[in-house]
Design a protein around this motif. Structure first.
Motif, short mmCIF file in Angstrom:
data_model
loop_
_atom_site.label_atom_id
_atom_site.label_comp_id
_atom_site.label_asym_id
_atom_site.label_seq_id
_atom_site.Cartn_x
_atom_site.Cartn_y
_atom_site.Cartn_z
N GLY A 9 79.63 57.86 3.68
CA GLY A 9 78.81 56.66 3.54
C GLY A 9 77.43 56.84 4.11
O GLY A 9 76.89 55.93 4.75
N VAL A 10 76.82 58.00 3.87
CA VAL A 10 75.47 58.25 4.40
C VAL A 10 74.50 57.21 3.87
O VAL A 10 74.56 56.79 2.71
CB VAL A 10 74.99 59.67 4.07
CG1 VAL A 10 75.83 60.69 4.83
CG2 VAL A 10 75.05 59.95 2.57
N SER B 96 61.75 62.55 12.83
CA SER B 96 61.17 62.10 14.08
C SER B 96 59.65 62.08 13.93
O SER B 96 59.10 62.72 13.02
CB SER B 96 61.58 63.02 15.22
OG SER B 96 61.13 64.34 14.98
N PRO B 97 58.92 61.35 14.79
CA PRO B 97 57.46 61.27 14.63
C PRO B 97 56.73 62.60 14.61
O PRO B 97 55.71 62.74 13.95
CB PRO B 97 57.04 60.41 15.83
CG PRO B 97 58.22 59.54 16.11
CD PRO B 97 59.41 60.43 15.84
N ASP B 98 57.26 63.61 15.33
CA ASP B 98 56.60 64.92 15.35
C ASP B 98 57.14 65.88 14.30
O ASP B 98 56.70 67.02 14.21
CB ASP B 98 56.71 65.56 16.74
CG ASP B 98 58.15 65.86 17.15
OD1 ASP B 98 59.08 65.62 16.36
OD2 ASP B 98 58.35 66.32 18.29
N GLY B 99 58.11 65.43 13.51
CA GLY B 99 58.65 66.26 12.45
C GLY B 99 59.58 67.36 12.91
O GLY B 99 60.05 68.17 12.09
N GLN B 100 59.91 67.40 14.19
CA GLN B 100 60.75 68.48 14.71
C GLN B 100 62.24 68.22 14.49
O GLN B 100 63.05 69.15 14.56
CB GLN B 100 60.50 68.65 16.21
CG GLN B 100 59.08 69.08 16.56
CD GLN B 100 58.75 70.45 16.02
OE1 GLN B 100 59.53 71.39 16.15
NE2 GLN B 100 57.58 70.58 15.41
N HIS B 101 62.61 66.96 14.25
CA HIS B 101 64.02 66.60 14.08
C HIS B 101 64.20 65.69 12.87
O HIS B 101 63.28 64.98 12.46
CB HIS B 101 64.56 65.92 15.33
CG HIS B 101 64.60 66.82 16.53
ND1 HIS B 101 63.57 66.88 17.44
CD2 HIS B 101 65.54 67.73 16.95
CE1 HIS B 101 63.85 67.77 18.37
NE2 HIS B 101 65.03 68.29 18.10
N LEU B 102 65.40 65.75 12.33
CA LEU B 102 65.80 64.93 11.19
C LEU B 102 67.04 64.13 11.58
O LEU B 102 67.97 64.68 12.17
CB LEU B 102 66.11 65.82 9.98
CG LEU B 102 66.28 65.12 8.63
CD1 LEU B 102 64.92 64.72 8.06
CD2 LEU B 102 67.01 66.05 7.64
N ILE B 103 67.04 62.85 11.24
CA ILE B 103 68.14 61.96 11.60
C ILE B 103 68.86 61.50 10.33
O ILE B 103 68.23 61.18 9.33
CB ILE B 103 67.64 60.70 12.35
CG1 ILE B 103 66.62 61.08 13.43
CG2 ILE B 103 68.81 59.91 12.91
CD1 ILE B 103 67.15 61.94 14.52
N VAL B 104 70.20 61.44 10.39
CA VAL B 104 71.02 60.91 9.29
C VAL B 104 72.00 59.91 9.86
O VAL B 104 72.66 60.18 10.88
CB VAL B 104 71.78 62.04 8.56
CG1 VAL B 104 72.75 61.44 7.53
CG2 VAL B 104 70.82 63.00 7.88
N THR B 105 72.12 58.74 9.22
CA THR B 105 73.14 57.77 9.61
C THR B 105 74.31 57.85 8.64
O THR B 105 74.12 57.95 7.43
CB THR B 105 72.58 56.33 9.63
OG1 THR B 105 72.07 56.00 8.33
CG2 THR B 105 71.47 56.19 10.66
N GLU B 106 75.53 57.79 9.20
CA GLU B 106 76.76 57.85 8.41
C GLU B 106 77.56 56.57 8.66
O GLU B 106 78.15 56.40 9.73
CB GLU B 106 77.60 59.07 8.81
CG GLU B 106 76.90 60.41 8.61
CD GLU B 106 77.82 61.58 8.92
OE1 GLU B 106 79.04 61.36 9.11
OE2 GLU B 106 77.32 62.72 8.99
N MET B 107 77.61 55.69 7.67
CA MET B 107 78.25 54.39 7.86
C MET B 107 79.75 54.50 8.12
O MET B 107 80.28 53.85 9.01
CB MET B 107 78.02 53.51 6.62
CG MET B 107 76.61 53.04 6.41
SD MET B 107 76.49 51.88 5.02
CE MET B 107 76.76 52.99 3.63
N PHE B 108 80.45 55.28 7.32
CA PHE B 108 81.91 55.23 7.34
C PHE B 108 82.53 56.12 8.41
O PHE B 108 83.70 55.93 8.76
CB PHE B 108 82.47 55.59 5.97
CG PHE B 108 81.98 54.68 4.87
CD1 PHE B 108 81.53 53.40 5.16
CD2 PHE B 108 81.96 55.09 3.56
CE1 PHE B 108 81.07 52.56 4.17
CE2 PHE B 108 81.51 54.26 2.55
CZ PHE B 108 81.05 52.99 2.86
#
Length: 400
Positions: free
Chosen positions: A178-179, A185-197
Motif C-alpha cells: 500500500g505504498v 529530503s530537503p538536501d536530496g541526500q535521502h528518499l522517504i517512502v510511506t507504506e500504508m498496509f
C-alpha cells in the motif's frame, strides 16, 4: 548523478500571479488542467494538456480506505504530480498505462516533452531533486486485491525534459504494501517512502550514482501512514489514517486520524518529535507545510475539513483549528501551498455536495472543484475562490 547536475533548480520568486495544475487521471487519456492564478488568488482555467498516457479513472465507490462514502481517492497517494523547483518541468504519473510524463511550462503553454515506462505497475507518486527523479509504483490497482509488488525506480531528467532510466536503480518494497508517497529530503541526500498496509516509513540514502540504499524502516506511530512533507528545518510531518479491517475491507476508524513529526538526522534516522497528534477527524491523508514551516495543513477526506497545526521551531505539532471544505461529503483530497506562502488550494472531488446518500451513483459530468484559501498570519485559512469543472476522479495538484 542526482548530485552532479549543472543546474541547481531553486524556487522561482512568485509574489504576484502564478498557475495551479490538476491531473485529471482520466482512464481514456490522462491530462493536466491549467489554471491562471491572479495576484489575489482567484483562478481561471486556461488550458488542458494531454500527458500521452492513461489515468486510472475512478477507484472503488465507496473506496476501500477513508472516507468510505462517496468521494473517490483513486490513486490513494500524495505527489501524483510534482514540479521542478525552477518551474520548468511538471512530472505526472499515468497509473493506467504504467508510465510517467514530463511536460514543459514555457511561454507557449504546457507541452508534453517525454513519456517513459515507470519501471513498475500502477505508478502513484513521483519525487524530483535537481535532475534526479524517483517514481513510486504501487504494483496493483486501488482495490488492493491482487497483492502486487511495489517498487521505486530512478531516472535522470535532462535539460530538454527527457527522462533516462538509471540501470539497477529499482528497489523492491514488497507485496501489498500500500505504498502511498515518495519524497526527497530537503538536501536530496535521502528518499522517504510511506507504506500504508505495512505501517512503515522507509528511509533510503541516495548514492552519488543516484541509486537508493535502504537505511532504516520504522513502524509508524499509528497504523496507515499516508502523506509526508518536509519543512525547511528538516522536520517531516506524516499523516496516519488509522485503519482496521472489517469483512475483508480496510476502513478508517472514525475521528482517529493523527499526524506525527520527525527530525531527519544526517545518518538517515528519524528522530520522533511529536507522536500521533490527533486531528479528531477521519481520513486525514494529505499534508503540506506553510512557506515558513510554522504551520502544517492536512486534507481530512472523511470529515470535509482541513486541519491546521502550529509547528514549533523544534517541530512540535499543536492542533490549532480547522477550515471547512463544504461538508463531510465534499471529501477533500490533494492540497498544495504556493511558494510565496500566500495561498493554499485543495482538490475537492464532489463539488458543493453537502448531504448525499451513502452510495451516490457516479456523476455523468465533472462534479469536482478547486477551493482556494488565503493563508493568514496566524495560519488560519480564509476562502477566496472556487472553480468547478474538475473531474471527480482527478488526483494530484501543484500550486505555483
Amino acid at each position: 548523478c542526482g548530485h552532479a547536475s549543472g543546474q541547481d533548480r531553486q524556487d522561482v520568486p512568485n509574489s504576484e500571479g502564478g498557475k495551479v495544475y490538476v491531473m485529471t487521471n482520466f482512464s481514456g487519456g490522462n491530462s493536466v488542467m491549467v489554471f491562471d492564478r491572479a495576484a489575489n488568488g482567484k483562478l481561471k482555467q486556461v488550458e488542458e494538456v494531454a500527458t500521452g498516457g492513461l489515468g486510472s479513472g475512478p477507484g472503488l465507490l465507496p473506496p476501500p480506505l477513508p472516507p468510505n462514502r462517496p468521494g473517490p481517492d483513486p490513486l490513494q497517494s500524495q505527489d501524483a504530480i510534482v514540479m521542478t523547483k525552477d518551474g520548468r518541468f511538471l512530472l505526472a504519473v499515468n497509473a493506467g498505462s504504467n508510465d510517467i510524463s514530463v511536460l514543459t511550462t514555457g511561454g507557449g503553454g504546457l507541452k508534453l516533452a517525454d513519456k517513459v515506462s515507470s519501471g513498475g505497475i500502477f505508478p502513484v507518486s513521483v519525487a524530483v531533486y535537481k535532475n534526479l527523479v524517483y517514481v513510486l509504483n504501487e504494483g496493483e490497482s486501488p482495490d488492493h486485491a491482487t497483492g502486487g509488488i511495489g517498487n521505486i525506480t530512478a531516472f535522470t531528467l535532462d535539460d530538454a525534459g527527457k527522462l533516462h532510466s538509471i540501470p539497477g536503480s529499482t528497489r523492491i518494497l514488497g507485496a501489498d504494501t500500500g505504498v502511498s508517497d515518495v519524497l526527497f529530503s530537503p538536501d536530496g541526500q535521502h528518499l522517504i517512502v510511506t507504506e500504508m498496509f505495512t505501517n512503515r516509513i522507509d528511509v533510503f540514502q541516495i548514492a552519488a550514482d543516484g541509486r537508493a540504499n535502504l537505511v532504516t524502516s520504522i513502524v509508524s506511530n499509528i497504523p496507515t501512514p499516508f502523506g509526508a512533507a518536509f519543512n525547511r528545518d528538516n522536520i517531516m510531518a506524516v499523516t496516519e489514517i488509522d485503519v482496521i479491517t472489517v469483512d475483508g475491507r480496510r476502513v478508517g476508524v472514525p475521528d482517529a486520524s493523527t499526524t506525527s513529526s520527525y527530525r531527519l538526522a544526517a545518518d538517515g534516522t528519524l528522530q520522533p518529535v511529536s507522536k500521533a497528534i490527533p486531528s479528531h477527524r477521519t481520513g486525514s491523508c494529505w499534508v503540506r507545510f506553510s512557506h515558513d514551516g510554522s504551520f502544517a495543513y492536512t486534507g481530512d477526506t472523511g470529515a470535509g475539513t482541513i486541519s491546521i497545526y502550529h509547528v514549533s521551531p523544534e517541530g512540535e505539532l499543536l492542533l490549532q483549528g480547522f477550515a471547512n471544505t463544504g461538508g463531510a461529503f465534499s471529501a477533500p483530497i490533494d492540497l498544495d501551498v504556493t511558494p510565496n506562502g500566500k495561498f493554499l488550494y485543495v482538490l475537492i472531488p464532489f463539488g458543493l455536495v453537502e448531504h448525499v446518500p451513502p452510495l451516490l451513483p457516479l456523476p455523468a459530468e465533472p462534479a469536482g472543484r478547486i477551493q482556494g484559501y488565503r493563508i493568514e498570519a496566524d495560519g488560519s485559512l480564509t476562502p477566496i475562490t472556487t472553480v468547478g469543472g474538475v473531474p471527480f476522479y482527478a488526483q494530484g495538484i501543484v500550486a505555483r
